[in-house]
Design an enzyme around this catalytic site. Structure first.
Site, PDB file in Angstrom:
ATOM      1  N   ASP A  56      11.103  11.111  -5.552  1.00 19.19           N
ATOM      2  CA  ASP A  56      10.663  10.290  -4.417  1.00 19.19           C
ATOM      3  C   ASP A  56      11.534   9.046  -4.301  1.00 19.19           C
ATOM      4  OD1 ASP A  56       9.157   9.786  -2.176  1.00 19.19           O
ATOM      5  OD2 ASP A  56       7.516   8.810  -3.248  1.00 19.19           O
ATOM      6  N   LYS A  89      -1.356  -1.440  -9.540  1.00 18.75           N
ATOM      7  CA  LYS A  89      -1.528  -0.337  -8.596  1.00 18.75           C
ATOM      8  C   LYS A  89      -2.859   0.346  -8.906  1.00 18.75           C
ATOM      9  CE  LYS A  89       2.001   2.436  -7.911  1.00 18.75           C
ATOM     10  NZ  LYS A  89       2.965   3.547  -8.112  1.00 18.75           N
ATOM     11  N   LYS A 110       0.850  -1.185   0.000  1.00 22.37           N
ATOM     12  CA  LYS A 110       0.000   0.000   0.000  1.00 22.37           C
ATOM     13  C   LYS A 110       0.883   1.232   0.000  1.00 22.37           C
ATOM     14  CE  LYS A 110      -3.711   2.301   2.573  1.00 22.37           C
ATOM     15  NZ  LYS A 110      -4.580   2.259   3.779  1.00 22.37           N
ATOM     16  N   GLY A 111       0.505   2.231  -0.818  1.00 27.56           N
ATOM     17  CA  GLY A 111       1.251   3.479  -0.872  1.00 27.56           C
ATOM     18  C   GLY A 111       0.322   4.662  -0.913  1.00 27.56           C
TER      19      GLY A 111
END
Length: 868
Positions: A689, A592, A572-573
């Site tokens: 990121d 995703k 999970k992001g």
């Protein structure tokens, strides 16, 4: 300048005289630290016959003291006085030595309650930029540190560094040149652990019994028998132990038993070197044989065959490489062979531990230049002692340094002597700092002309000479050089005439500028009007379009089928959930799916798809397809079965702990992926990121960068642009980008540096149990202590090359440098990582630990200072 040169020559001559005074014919240097000015110097110490001199000319700072009167009689004269350092954090002795010659260096410390406070000092002892030992003077008899070391320059700096509230001090400092070829090591220096001779009763042996002034202490045990001889014993091998030590020997009372020495290490995997000296001092019968093997914890060290003593002549067993006890307990034994009729014997034994000094000293030419600059201007700064560049927290003020490779000498890149009350001309010694980039001599009283050599210094990019009394014209070479040159406030300086432009050209430039400004204002207003007419971005996402129409576009029902109704969750992001799926019957994929509550939206979704559709690199995750149907957005990309790097570092979920070699390879592969984004894409991209959770691993632990939702393009190499929003993960986010809003490739370099620190240390990026301290703060503190073992991930179990680890650590910290201009590019990072891997593959220094504190074991003997 002639007067300055004359003063420098006089000081040099005086220093040479004092060096000669401090040496006796053997080349010994013996300093009585704190010897009062009213006492004779040099003087002959009566017990050893050695010539001791005052230390006053070898150090710039400190005050003299003396142990309390009721303690003086217990100690030799050199240990009754001391020098203590109430001012400055680091205070250093500067000794002239011969480069690449081995020295026995001994430093002695005795508190003796000289200040009446009865508080034992605790401080650090440094050899150049490296930690040598931690000194704790709880023992009323004092303590000593002794090391066999080869200087890498003609100047040796021994420094005392304050670490707490107490004041560092030193009683004596002694250097003894050793014979070439003795006490060789694979790498590192040798710290004296024990030096013993075997006799039931005896006193400490040193000069003149020992020509190198080594200290030998008597040792004997109940289960041994002493044998002795009154005859002379030939001791003229390369180590030349004292003959008095060789006239006695120990053998086991039980002739069939081994001769055993036991002790416990304070640290695991301490590396030892052994030097066992033996000679046959008994009259043997015709049928007598004495031969034995030497073992450490059962490992036979006599690899060339049994040791056989020669009649009245010394032989020395020596370690050819460092040896570890492989645990806490050490068991050193001499065991007779089956054919031997006599038990083993040993006359003397030396044991040393390996101490690594990984940090190179600052480039010698830079150091000499700084000393000459200091002499030219009569500068006296308390912290201008020791190595100019390292340790980093003790760097000389007014300097900046660079050091991309820990095994290479650091270089001085910036010198700021602004407002330092300098008089005279600009010092010629400045030109010897060949990698100087910034020079600031502003607001002093400098006179004379601007020297020609400044224009010939290739690295100089900024020169500030404002606020002085310089005269003459600016050298042609300096005017041609493209740099920032500040000369304001020098009324006598002849400045070059300004070039006059024709009026027509000036008018044209002004006209064009006005037109451009009006156009930009008009475009901004139109953009604002159009923006106000747009609908909210999340009302419907059906309008999302992509530049590449050839990619696989999945319907939502196909996504449900691929994931078997979202059965298996991979993670999970911020985007949403990631599910396992299968396409074409057997091809595994990761899906995703954008969550309705996600803080990311169609903009980030489109950015990631667009990027993945146009980039193709073996170290970037590959896009299989996407889904864009109504409010349903999903990405389908290749499945990497070993998950992300963060899981493996932590060992969560049963994941294995990856070893050091694989970590270096993963770091290199991630760096290759970033380099491709920075220089292989058109336009170049920044990831924004980079973190361990976004480095995925395939079945062979090959690394691939993932999660490109925050990626943005930038203008080009070395450039940056303003970012309207600050994006990234706390702890990995470039602080400079956060404050300035400027986006560039060096932002990714910073994040990569944090990732590399995680891989090295396995420490949290933000430590919430320590006041939210950052990983760079923790590493910086540990680096200054010089102990790599405290920094490296303990899960690695010390299975790494020390030099490789240091290089990786230095690289990580340079990537995480606060100023982006000082960070390397990803191409430079890749080069350094390849060097780290090559260093690791050599196997040199494998499992080499750093040992700083003397062990407290059953073979206890008192170190200098020594009672009468």
């Amino acid at each position: 300048m002639e007067s300055s040169f004359g003063l420098l020559l006089a000081l040099l001559t005086l220093t040479i005289i004092h060096i000669v005074q401090a040496q006796d014919p053997q080349g010994f240097i013996s300093l009585d630290c704190g010897l009062p000015a009213n006492e004779t110097s040099p003087y002959t110490e009566t017990q050893t016959g050695l010539l001791f001199s005052s230390d006053a000319t070898f150090i710039q700072s400190g005050k003299t003291g003396r142990v309390q009167a009721n303690q003086e009689s217990k100690f030799l004269k050199p240990y009754r006085t001391l020098r203590y350092f109430p001012e400055g954090v680091r205070n250093c002795y500067n000794l002239s030595v011969f480069k690449e010659r081995k020295y026995l260096i001994a430093a002695s410390f005795l508190y003796g309650n000289y200040d009446g406070h009865n508080i034992a000092p605790v401080f650090d002892l440094y050899l150049g930029p490296n930690l040598w030992a931690k000194i704790d003077l709880q023992d009323v008899n004092g303590t000593g540190e002794e090391i066999l070391h080869i200087p890498t320059s003609n100047s040796l700096q021994i420094c005392l560094v304050q670490t707490g509230e107490t004041t560092p001090l030193i009683s004596s400092l002694e250097l003894r040149p050793m014979r070439t070829g003795s006490y060789t090591t694979v790498s590192g220096s040798l710290k004296t652990y024990r030096r013993l001779y075997f006799k039931k009763s005896g006193s400490r042996l040193r000069y003149s019994k020992d020509v190198y002034d080594r200290s030998w202490f008597p040792r004997f045990m109940d289960e041994w028998t002493q044998i002795s001889t009154a005859l002379g014993v030939i001791n003229t091998n390369i180590y030349q132990p004292p003959e008095d030590a060789l006239k006695n020997a120990a053998t086991p009372t039980d002739a069939s038993a081994p001769l055993t020495f036991k002790w416990n290490s304070e640290k695991l995997d301490v590396q030892y070197y052994f030097y066992a000296h033996y000679a046959e001092i008994q009259d043997l019968q015709a049928n007598d044989t004495r031969e034995f093997n030497i073992l450490l914890n059962g490992q036979n060290l006599s690899v060339t065959g049994p040791e056989v003593p020669d009649k009245l002549s010394i032989k020395t067993f020596q370690s050819s490489s460092p040896i570890s006890c492989n645990g806490w307990a050490c068991n050193f034994q001499l065991i007779r062979t089956k054919r031997s009729t006599l038990p083993p014997l040993l006359n003397a034994l030396e044991v040393y531990t390996v101490i690594q000094f990984p940090r190179s000293e600052t480039d010698e030419s830079d150091v000499v230049a700084m000393k000459n600059i200091s002499a030219s201007y009569g500068l006296s700064r308390i912290n201008w002692q020791g190595d100019p560049c390292f340790p980093q927290q003790l760097r000389w003020d007014a300097l900046d340094c660079t050091n991309r490779n820990i095994s290479q000498p650091p270089r001085i890149t910036s010198l700021n002597l602004s407002s330092s009350r300098l008089n005279g001309t600009i010092a010629a010694a400045i030109q010897s700092i060949t990698q100087l980039e910034t020079l600031d001599l502003s607001y002093n009283n400098l006179t004379g002309e601007v020297p020609e050599f400044l224009g010939k210094m290739k690295s100089l990019s900024v020169i500030n000479l404002s606020g002085n009394n310089l005269n003459g014209s600016i050298p042609q070479a300096l005017r041609k050089k493209r740099l920032k040159l500040y000369l304001e406030g020098n009324p006598r300086l002849i400045k070059p005439p300004k070039k006059e432009f024709p009026v027509a050209i000036v008018t044209l430039v002004v006209f064009v500028t006005v037109i451009v400004v009006l156009f930009l204002v008009f475009r901004k207003k139109m953009s604002t009007i159009v923006k106000g007419l747009r609908l909210p971005p999340r009302t419907s996402m059906v309008d999302v379009t992509f530049s590449n129409k050839k990619s696989k576009r999945f319907t939502y029902s196909e996504v449900v089928q691929v994931t078997k109704n979202f059965q298996r969750v991979l993670g999970k992001g911020g985007f949403g959930m990631v599910y396992h799926g299968t396409v074409k019957g057997s091809e595994q994929v990761a899906v995703k799916v954008l969550s309705q509550s996600s803080t990311q939206g169609s903009k980030e979704f489109k950015a990631e798809v667009d990027l993945l559709l146009r980039v193709h690199h073996t170290n970037l995750v590959s896009l299989v397809g996407y889904c864009c149907e109504g409010d349903y957005l999903a990405l389908v990309y290749e499945f990497l079965p070993n998950g992300d790097l963060k899981q493996h570092l932590s060992g969560k979920g049963g994941n294995s702990i990856i070893n050091w070699s694989i970590r270096l390879r993963i770091a290199l592969e991630a760096a290759l992926g970033l380099e491709y984004l920075h220089i292989g894409c058109t336009p170049p991209m920044v990831h924004r990121d980079v973190k361990t959770a976004n480095i995925l691993l395939d079945e062979n632990f090959k690394a691939k960068l993932a999660d490109f939702g925050l990626s943005r393009s930038f203008q080009g190499e070395g450039e940056s642009q303003e970012s309207t929003t600050i994006a990234g993960t706390l702890g990995y986010l470039d602080p400079e980008c956060y404050h300035s809003g400027r986006l560039g490739e060096k932002s990714d370099v910073y994040s990569f540096g944090i990732v590399l620190l995680e891989m090295i240390t396995n420490q949290p990026v933000i430590n919430q149990t320590s006041g939210d301290s950052h990983i760079t703060q923790w590493v910086g503190f540990q680096m200054n202590r010089g102990d790599i073992l405290e920094i490296m991930d303990p899960n690695l179990r010390k299975d790494y090359n020390i030099n490789s680890a240091w290089r990786a650590l230095e690289l990580a910290m340079s990537c995480a440098y606060p100023s982006s201009s000082k960070r390397p590019s990803m191409s430079q990072v890749i080069h350094e990582l390849k060097e780290c891997i090559a260093c690791e593959n050599t196997g040199i220094s494998k499992n080499r630990s750093l040992e700083y504190q003397e062990m407290n074991v059953s073979l206890d003997t008192t170190a200098v200072p020594m009672a009468r």
